[in-house]
Design a protein around this motif. Structure first.
Motif, PDB file in Angstrom:
ATOM      1  N   LYS A  64      -0.890   3.940  25.407  1.00 47.73           N
ATOM      2  CA  LYS A  64       0.369   3.570  24.774  1.00 47.73           C
ATOM      3  C   LYS A  64       0.414   4.249  23.413  1.00 47.73           C
ATOM      4  CE  LYS A  64       0.777  -0.959  26.901  1.00 47.73           C
ATOM      5  NZ  LYS A  64       0.821  -2.397  26.661  1.00 47.73           N
ATOM      6  N   LEU A  65       1.596   4.603  23.005  1.00 48.40           N
ATOM      7  CA  LEU A  65       1.754   5.251  21.721  1.00 48.40           C
ATOM      8  C   LEU A  65       1.538   4.243  20.601  1.00 48.40           C
ATOM      9  CD1 LEU A  65       2.459   8.073  20.774  1.00 48.40           C
ATOM     10  CD2 LEU A  65       4.849   7.414  20.719  1.00 48.40           C
ATOM     11  N   ALA A  66       0.716   4.588  19.617  1.00 49.70           N
ATOM     12  CA  ALA A  66       0.461   3.720  18.464  1.00 49.70           C
ATOM     13  C   ALA A  66       0.641   4.549  17.196  1.00 49.70           C
ATOM     14  CB  ALA A  66      -0.944   3.148  18.544  1.00 49.70           C
ATOM     15  N   TYR A  67       0.800   3.880  16.079  1.00 51.77           N
ATOM     16  CA  TYR A  67       1.075   4.570  14.821  1.00 51.77           C
ATOM     17  C   TYR A  67       0.136   4.109  13.723  1.00 51.77           C
ATOM     18  CZ  TYR A  67       5.426   5.832  17.094  1.00 51.77           C
ATOM     19  OH  TYR A  67       6.354   6.319  17.974  1.00 51.77           O
ATOM     20  N   THR A  68      -0.085   5.007  12.782  1.00 50.80           N
ATOM     21  CA  THR A  68      -0.759   4.694  11.533  1.00 50.80           C
ATOM     22  C   THR A  68       0.239   4.957  10.428  1.00 50.80           C
ATOM     23  OG1 THR A  68      -2.909   5.342  12.398  1.00 50.80           O
ATOM     24  CG2 THR A  68      -2.688   5.290  10.022  1.00 50.80           C
ATOM     25  N   TYR A  69       0.388   4.007   9.511  1.00 50.74           N
ATOM     26  CA  TYR A  69       1.326   4.140   8.398  1.00 50.74           C
ATOM     27  C   TYR A  69       0.527   4.375   7.122  1.00 50.74           C
ATOM     28  CZ  TYR A  69       4.365   2.007  11.844  1.00 50.74           C
ATOM     29  OH  TYR A  69       5.060   1.739  12.989  1.00 50.74           O
ATOM     30  N   LEU A  70       0.727   5.528   6.509  1.00 48.48           N
ATOM     31  CA  LEU A  70      -0.011   5.880   5.301  1.00 48.48           C
ATOM     32  C   LEU A  70       0.942   5.992   4.123  1.00 48.48           C
ATOM     33  CD1 LEU A  70      -2.247   8.667   6.878  1.00 48.48           C
ATOM     34  CD2 LEU A  70      -2.883   6.300   6.411  1.00 48.48           C
ATOM     35  N   LEU A  71       0.563   5.358   3.012  1.00 49.64           N
ATOM     36  CA  LEU A  71       1.361   5.486   1.805  1.00 49.64           C
ATOM     37  C   LEU A  71       1.207   6.891   1.250  1.00 49.64           C
ATOM     38  CD1 LEU A  71       1.235   2.361   2.073  1.00 49.64           C
ATOM     39  CD2 LEU A  71       1.212   2.277  -0.402  1.00 49.64           C
ATOM     40  N   THR A  72       2.315   7.495   0.875  1.00 49.10           N
ATOM     41  CA  THR A  72       2.299   8.796   0.237  1.00 49.10           C
ATOM     42  C   THR A  72       2.002   8.579  -1.250  1.00 49.10           C
ATOM     43  OG1 THR A  72       4.649   8.700  -0.297  1.00 49.10           O
ATOM     44  CG2 THR A  72       4.042   9.676   1.847  1.00 49.10           C
ATOM     45  N   PRO A  73       1.706   9.641  -1.991  1.00 52.92           N
ATOM     46  CA  PRO A  73       1.551   9.469  -3.445  1.00 52.92           C
ATOM     47  C   PRO A  73       2.785   8.807  -4.072  1.00 52.92           C
ATOM     48  CG  PRO A  73       0.695  11.598  -2.797  1.00 52.92           C
ATOM     49  CD  PRO A  73       1.360  11.003  -1.572  1.00 52.92           C
ATOM     50  N   GLN A  74       3.955   9.183  -3.603  1.00 56.80           N
ATOM     51  CA  GLN A  74       5.190   8.549  -4.077  1.00 56.80           C
ATOM     52  C   GLN A  74       5.214   7.069  -3.693  1.00 56.80           C
ATOM     53  OE1 GLN A  74       8.769  10.448  -2.679  1.00 56.80           O
ATOM     54  NE2 GLN A  74      10.094   8.865  -3.513  1.00 56.80           N
ATOM     55  N   GLY A  75       4.725   6.746  -2.516  1.00 55.97           N
ATOM     56  CA  GLY A  75       4.669   5.358  -2.066  1.00 55.97           C
ATOM     57  C   GLY A  75       3.712   4.528  -2.908  1.00 55.97           C
ATOM     58  N   ILE A  76       2.587   5.122  -3.288  1.00 50.07           N
ATOM     59  CA  ILE A  76       1.619   4.426  -4.141  1.00 50.07           C
ATOM     60  C   ILE A  76       2.242   4.152  -5.514  1.00 50.07           C
ATOM     61  CG2 ILE A  76      -0.592   4.674  -5.341  1.00 50.07           C
ATOM     62  CD1 ILE A  76      -1.513   6.299  -2.807  1.00 50.07           C
ATOM     63  N   GLU A  77       2.953   5.150  -6.057  1.00 45.62           N
ATOM     64  CA  GLU A  77       3.633   4.959  -7.344  1.00 45.62           C
ATOM     65  C   GLU A  77       4.712   3.888  -7.244  1.00 45.62           C
ATOM     66  OE1 GLU A  77       5.151   8.614  -8.956  1.00 45.62           O
ATOM     67  OE2 GLU A  77       3.226   9.630  -8.721  1.00 45.62           O
ATOM     68  N   GLU A  78       5.490   3.931  -6.166  1.00 45.63           N
ATOM     69  CA  GLU A  78       6.565   2.958  -6.001  1.00 45.63           C
ATOM     70  C   GLU A  78       5.996   1.552  -5.808  1.00 45.63           C
ATOM     71  OE1 GLU A  78      10.344   1.783  -6.327  1.00 45.63           O
ATOM     72  OE2 GLU A  78       9.657   3.832  -6.590  1.00 45.63           O
ATOM     73  N   LYS A  79       4.885   1.442  -5.103  1.00 40.98           N
ATOM     74  CA  LYS A  79       4.236   0.138  -4.923  1.00 40.98           C
ATOM     75  C   LYS A  79       3.799  -0.410  -6.281  1.00 40.98           C
ATOM     76  CE  LYS A  79      -0.002  -1.286  -3.580  1.00 40.98           C
ATOM     77  NZ  LYS A  79      -1.277  -1.158  -3.100  1.00 40.98           N
ATOM     78  N   ALA A  80       3.267   0.443  -7.136  1.00 39.57           N
ATOM     79  CA  ALA A  80       2.861   0.012  -8.483  1.00 39.57           C
ATOM     80  C   ALA A  80       4.077  -0.445  -9.293  1.00 39.57           C
ATOM     81  CB  ALA A  80       2.134   1.145  -9.205  1.00 39.57           C
ATOM     82  N   ARG A  81       5.188   0.302  -9.202  1.00 39.22           N
ATOM     83  CA  ARG A  81       6.412  -0.092  -9.917  1.00 39.22           C
ATOM     84  C   ARG A  81       6.945  -1.420  -9.398  1.00 39.22           C
ATOM     85  NH1 ARG A  81       7.469   5.459 -10.463  1.00 39.22           N
ATOM     86  NH2 ARG A  81       8.355   5.683  -8.396  1.00 39.22           N
ATOM     87  N   MET A  82       6.964  -1.565  -8.075  1.00 35.31           N
ATOM     88  CA  MET A  82       7.439  -2.816  -7.472  1.00 35.31           C
ATOM     89  C   MET A  82       6.557  -3.987  -7.897  1.00 35.31           C
ATOM     90  SD  MET A  82       8.615  -2.363  -3.557  1.00 35.31           S
ATOM     91  CE  MET A  82       8.293  -0.734  -2.949  1.00 35.31           C
ATOM     92  N   THR A  83       5.255  -3.771  -7.892  1.00 32.36           N
ATOM     93  CA  THR A  83       4.325  -4.829  -8.274  1.00 32.36           C
ATOM     94  C   THR A  83       4.604  -5.286  -9.703  1.00 32.36           C
ATOM     95  OG1 THR A  83       2.630  -3.969  -6.773  1.00 32.36           O
ATOM     96  CG2 THR A  83       1.879  -5.420  -8.548  1.00 32.36           C
ATOM     97  N   LEU A  84       4.780  -4.357 -10.615  1.00 27.62           N
ATOM     98  CA  LEU A  84       5.087  -4.695 -12.004  1.00 27.62           C
ATOM     99  C   LEU A  84       6.423  -5.423 -12.110  1.00 27.62           C
ATOM    100  CD1 LEU A  84       4.386  -4.587 -14.995  1.00 27.62           C
ATOM    101  CD2 LEU A  84       5.445  -2.317 -15.077  1.00 27.62           C
ATOM    102  N   HIS A  85       7.426  -4.918 -11.400  1.00 27.03           N
ATOM    103  CA  HIS A  85       8.756  -5.529 -11.420  1.00 27.03           C
ATOM    104  C   HIS A  85       8.696  -6.977 -10.922  1.00 27.03           C
ATOM    105  CE1 HIS A  85      13.039  -6.168 -10.689  1.00 27.03           C
ATOM    106  NE2 HIS A  85      12.722  -6.520  -9.455  1.00 27.03           N
ATOM    107  N   PHE A  86       8.041  -7.205  -9.785  1.00 29.67           N
ATOM    108  CA  PHE A  86       7.987  -8.547  -9.224  1.00 29.67           C
ATOM    109  C   PHE A  86       7.076  -9.462 -10.042  1.00 29.67           C
ATOM    110  CE2 PHE A  86       9.733  -6.396  -5.444  1.00 29.67           C
ATOM    111  CZ  PHE A  86      10.869  -7.167  -5.320  1.00 29.67           C
ATOM    112  N   TYR A  87       6.047  -8.903 -10.662  1.00 31.76           N
ATOM    113  CA  TYR A  87       5.204  -9.701 -11.562  1.00 31.76           C
ATOM    114  C   TYR A  87       6.044 -10.222 -12.728  1.00 31.76           C
ATOM    115  CZ  TYR A  87       2.005 -10.829 -15.314  1.00 31.76           C
ATOM    116  OH  TYR A  87       1.382 -11.465 -16.357  1.00 31.76           O
ATOM    117  N   GLU A  88       6.808  -9.336 -13.339  1.00 32.23           N
ATOM    118  CA  GLU A  88       7.650  -9.737 -14.468  1.00 32.23           C
ATOM    119  C   GLU A  88       8.705 -10.752 -14.037  1.00 32.23           C
ATOM    120  OE1 GLU A  88       8.971  -5.898 -15.789  1.00 32.23           O
ATOM    121  OE2 GLU A  88       7.169  -5.572 -17.003  1.00 32.23           O
ATOM    122  N   LYS A  89       9.292 -10.540 -12.876  1.00 31.41           N
ATOM    123  CA  LYS A  89      10.300 -11.463 -12.351  1.00 31.41           C
ATOM    124  C   LYS A  89       9.696 -12.842 -12.093  1.00 31.41           C
ATOM    125  CE  LYS A  89      13.133 -12.108  -8.207  1.00 31.41           C
ATOM    126  NZ  LYS A  89      13.418 -11.597  -6.882  1.00 31.41           N
TER     127      LYS A  89
END
Length: 112
Positions: A64-89
């Protein structure tokens, strides 16, 4: 000007989940996050469109077809921004709730 995309708590939680377990199926992510399978699929598509993740496919033992989802460098940066945003919120929400609880406590003391 760069288009601003509004992320929800679900977006951050899914990015965190994929970062911890890139081989997680959409169905498993759906179960862990308590979201519908369609919602997880929709968010993943948005991540792919924004370049936050890349998807690699492979075939498992059951062919069966399966997938691996990898964060890109942009995804890692965006995750850090989101984390900071939601922490502050959440911190603002916590402070407001704490003030409300203190005020209620004072009201109860006056009534006693």
């Amino acid at each position: 000007m760069k288009e601003q995309y509004e992320y929800s708590d679900h977006h951050l939680k899914l990015l965190q989940l994929l970062d911890e377990n890139p081989n997680l199926s959409q169905r498993d992510a759906s179960d862990v996050l308590g979201l519908s399978l369609g919602k997880v699929n929709y968010i993943l598509k948005a991540f792919l469109d924004k370049g936050l993740i890349k998807m690699n496919n492979f075939r498992n033992n059951k062919n069966k077809l399966a997938y691996t989802y990898l964060l890109t460098p942009q995804g890692i940066e965006e995750k850090a921004r989101m984390t900071l945003h939601f922490y502050e919120k959440k911190k603002r929400e916590y402070e407001a709730l704490r003030a409300e609880v203190e005020k209620l406590g004072e009201t109860i003391e006056k009534l006693s």
